[in-house]
Scaffold this active site. Structure first.
Site, PDB file in Angstrom:
ATOM      1  NE  ARG A  94     153.161  98.441 -96.063  1.00 28.17           N
ATOM      2  CZ  ARG A  94     152.537  99.266 -96.885  1.00 28.17           C
ATOM      3  NH1 ARG A  94     151.965  98.799 -97.989  1.00 28.17           N
ATOM      4  NH2 ARG A  94     152.464 100.554 -96.617  1.00 28.17           N
ATOM      5  CE  LYS A 107     146.826 102.455-103.153  1.00 28.77           C
ATOM      6  NZ  LYS A 107     146.828 102.570-101.687  1.00 28.77           N
ATOM      7  NE  ARG A 162     155.879 101.629 -97.794  1.00 27.07           N
ATOM      8  CZ  ARG A 162     154.836 101.749 -98.617  1.00 27.07           C
ATOM      9  NH1 ARG A 162     154.472 100.706 -99.368  1.00 27.07           N
ATOM     10  NH2 ARG A 162     154.152 102.862 -98.694  1.00 27.07           N
ATOM     11  NE  ARG A 193     149.740 108.859-103.281  1.00 27.61           N
ATOM     12  CZ  ARG A 193     150.087 107.586-103.135  1.00 27.61           C
ATOM     13  NH1 ARG A 193     150.443 106.874-104.169  1.00 27.61           N
ATOM     14  NH2 ARG A 193     150.054 107.035-101.957  1.00 27.61           N
ATOM     15  NE  ARG A 237     151.764 106.152 -96.278  1.00 23.01           N
ATOM     16  CZ  ARG A 237     151.868 104.844 -96.066  1.00 23.01           C
ATOM     17  NH1 ARG A 237     152.329 104.388 -94.904  1.00 23.01           N
ATOM     18  NH2 ARG A 237     151.536 103.997 -96.998  1.00 23.01           N
TER      19      ARG A 237
HETATM   20  P1  AP5 Z   1     149.213  96.746 -99.373  1.00 30.88           P
HETATM   21  O1  AP5 Z   1     148.646  95.874-100.441  1.00 30.88           O
HETATM   22  O2  AP5 Z   1     150.686  96.929 -99.321  1.00 30.88           O
HETATM   23  O3  AP5 Z   1     148.434  98.162 -99.369  1.00 30.88           O
HETATM   24  P2  AP5 Z   1     148.509  99.386-100.349  1.00 30.88           P
HETATM   25  O4  AP5 Z   1     147.121  99.900-100.550  1.00 30.88           O
HETATM   26  O5  AP5 Z   1     149.285  99.049-101.581  1.00 30.88           O
HETATM   27  O6  AP5 Z   1     149.281 100.402 -99.400  1.00 30.88           O
HETATM   28  P3  AP5 Z   1     150.479 101.376 -99.627  1.00 30.88           P
HETATM   29  O7  AP5 Z   1     150.834 101.856 -98.248  1.00 30.88           O
HETATM   30  O8  AP5 Z   1     151.594 100.777-100.432  1.00 30.88           O
HETATM   31  O9  AP5 Z   1     149.808 102.522-100.434  1.00 30.88           O
HETATM   32  P4  AP5 Z   1     150.201 103.954-100.495  1.00 30.88           P
HETATM   33  O10 AP5 Z   1     149.291 104.456-101.544  1.00 30.88           O
HETATM   34  O11 AP5 Z   1     150.212 104.724 -99.243  1.00 30.88           O
HETATM   35  O12 AP5 Z   1     151.774 103.898-100.831  1.00 30.88           O
HETATM   36  P5  AP5 Z   1     152.592 104.058-102.173  1.00 30.88           P
HETATM   37  O13 AP5 Z   1     153.632 103.034-102.169  1.00 30.88           O
HETATM   38  O14 AP5 Z   1     151.708 104.196-103.357  1.00 30.88           O
HETATM   39  O15 AP5 Z   1     148.683  96.183 -97.961  1.00 30.88           O
HETATM   40  C1  AP5 Z   1     149.035  96.817 -96.749  1.00 30.88           C
HETATM   41  C2  AP5 Z   1     149.226  95.724 -95.664  1.00 30.88           C
HETATM   42  O16 AP5 Z   1     147.971  95.063 -95.455  1.00 30.88           O
HETATM   43  C3  AP5 Z   1     150.225  94.613 -96.061  1.00 30.88           C
HETATM   44  O17 AP5 Z   1     150.902  94.202 -94.917  1.00 30.88           O
HETATM   45  C4  AP5 Z   1     149.319  93.480 -96.608  1.00 30.88           C
HETATM   46  O18 AP5 Z   1     149.904  92.201 -96.413  1.00 30.88           O
HETATM   47  C5  AP5 Z   1     148.067  93.671 -95.757  1.00 30.88           C
HETATM   48  N1  AP5 Z   1     146.838  93.304 -96.455  1.00 30.88           N
HETATM   49  C6  AP5 Z   1     146.523  93.554 -97.758  1.00 30.88           C
HETATM   50  N2  AP5 Z   1     145.292  93.104 -98.047  1.00 30.88           N
HETATM   51  C7  AP5 Z   1     144.790  92.585 -96.891  1.00 30.88           C
HETATM   52  C8  AP5 Z   1     143.541  91.975 -96.538  1.00 30.88           C
HETATM   53  N3  AP5 Z   1     142.564  91.821 -97.433  1.00 30.88           N
HETATM   54  N4  AP5 Z   1     143.366  91.561 -95.252  1.00 30.88           N
HETATM   55  C9  AP5 Z   1     144.365  91.724 -94.333  1.00 30.88           C
HETATM   56  N5  AP5 Z   1     145.562  92.275 -94.602  1.00 30.88           N
HETATM   57  C10 AP5 Z   1     145.782  92.711 -95.882  1.00 30.88           C
HETATM   58  O19 AP5 Z   1     153.230 105.512-101.947  1.00 30.88           O
HETATM   59  C11 AP5 Z   1     154.219 105.740-100.981  1.00 30.88           C
HETATM   60  C12 AP5 Z   1     154.689 107.181-101.068  1.00 30.88           C
HETATM   61  O20 AP5 Z   1     155.281 107.427-102.357  1.00 30.88           O
HETATM   62  C13 AP5 Z   1     153.615 108.254-100.939  1.00 30.88           C
HETATM   63  O21 AP5 Z   1     153.287 108.559 -99.598  1.00 30.88           O
HETATM   64  C14 AP5 Z   1     154.272 109.417-101.664  1.00 30.88           C
HETATM   65  O22 AP5 Z   1     155.247 110.032-100.857  1.00 30.88           O
HETATM   66  C15 AP5 Z   1     154.958 108.728-102.819  1.00 30.88           C
HETATM   67  N6  AP5 Z   1     154.115 108.614-104.006  1.00 30.88           N
HETATM   68  C16 AP5 Z   1     153.679 107.484-104.612  1.00 30.88           C
HETATM   69  N7  AP5 Z   1     152.914 107.769-105.669  1.00 30.88           N
HETATM   70  C17 AP5 Z   1     152.853 109.126-105.730  1.00 30.88           C
HETATM   71  C18 AP5 Z   1     152.202 110.019-106.593  1.00 30.88           C
HETATM   72  N8  AP5 Z   1     151.423 109.595-107.612  1.00 30.88           N
HETATM   73  N9  AP5 Z   1     152.354 111.342-106.380  1.00 30.88           N
HETATM   74  C19 AP5 Z   1     153.117 111.803-105.369  1.00 30.88           C
HETATM   75  N10 AP5 Z   1     153.749 111.003-104.491  1.00 30.88           N
HETATM   76  C20 AP5 Z   1     153.623 109.669-104.688  1.00 30.88           C
END
Ligand code: AP5
Length: 209
Positions: A123, A14, A156, A89, A167
């Site tokens: 990552r 994402k 991370r 979420r 997760r």
């Molecule tokens: P990346 O693009 O970073 O993936 P992502 O979907 O953004 O993954 P995240 O882990 O950041 O999502 P998440 O929803 O778990 O975390 P968030 O930060 O929102 O890509 C991942 C890897 O793959 C990278 O290395 C990239 O280079 C690689 N890649 C990408 N595309 C590729 C492709 N096509 N082919 C190959 N490789 C590829 O949330 C973190 C924490 O914050 C949560 O667990 C929670 O504790 C809290 N939080 C955040 N939002 C909320 C909310 N709304 N409510 C409550 N808690 C929240």
């Protein structure tokens, strides 16, 4: 108007896609994960409350997240639209979002679980400029160092194996029900997240047109 939600499991890509599309559409990429990590790094009261949940891979309580989201959505640059990545979420967050803004589309990124684990495990992130790398698919030019500023790359805390399992389970239990919620409202647009980032970006553009 581009008021778009990026929905999908951890590691599906994402953030990678939002960074590309935000530039193309001229709207901000609003990631609640990035906002929370910035609060943790700055040791704000919010960051101190959120850190334990995040490191364990659990959701931060709704009220804490809503406060930072509301503030960010009210900023001038979000008036012409936004890419909202990581919110909502759960059902309660979706209902609260409806009270703040309407939406034009919800892109639902899909990828088999074993590929999610591979992407998350590989990552690495620059702690200075936040550029995201992947050991397998987007390695830095010099091992362990950011291409842009030379900082030492870090993993991370929630990309460690024990947190990844939590997760994925939290996503299945609390976030996946939003797929049928947005399907019913006609906003849902599925996107196959397999393949290279460029291939996925082409599908994202197709889903929006
Ligand atoms: P990346 O693009 O970073 O993936 P992502 O979907 O953004 O993954 P995240 O882990 O950041 O999502 P998440 O929803 O778990 O975390 P968030 O930060 O929102 O890509 C991942 C890897 O793959 C990278 O290395 C990239 O280079 C690689 N890649 C990408 N595309 C590729 C492709 N096509 N082919 C190959 N490789 C590829 O949330 C973190 C924490 O914050 C949560 O667990 C929670 O504790 C809290 N939080 C955040 N939002 C909320 C909310 N709304 N409510 C409550 N808690 C929240």
């Amino acid at each position: 108007m581009h008021r778009i939600v990026f929905l999908g499991p951890p590691g599906v890509g994402k953030g990678t896609q939002a960074a590309t599309l935000a530039g193309e559409l001229g709207v901000p990429h609003l990631s609640t994960g990035d906002l929370l990590r910035a609060a943790v790094a700055a040791h704000t009261p919010l960051g101190q409350q959120a850190q334990g949940y995040m490191d364990a891979g659990r959701l931060v309580p709704d009220d804490l997240v809503l406060d930072i989201l509301r503030e960010r959505l009210a900023a001038d640059d979000a008036r012409a639209g936004f890419l909202l990545d990581g919110y909502p979420r759960n059902l309660a967050q979706a209902q609260r979002l409806e009270q703040i803004t309407s939406l034009d589309a919800v892109l639902a990124f899909e990828l088999p679980a074993h590929q999610l684990v591979e992407r998350l495990s590989g990552r690495r992130v620059c702690p200075t400029c936040q550029t995201v790398y992947n050991l397998a698919t987007r390695p830095p030019k010099v091992a362990g160092r950011c291409d842009r500023d030379g900082s030492e790359l870090v993993q991370r805390p929630d990309d460690r194996p024990e947190a990844i399992g939590t997760r994925l389970a939290v996503y299945a239990e609390q976030t996946a029900p939003l797929l049928s919620y947005y399907r019913k409202s006609g906003l849902l647009r599925p996107v196959d997240a397999s393949g290279t980032p460029d291939e996925v970006a082409a599908r994202v553009r197709g889903a929006l047109h």
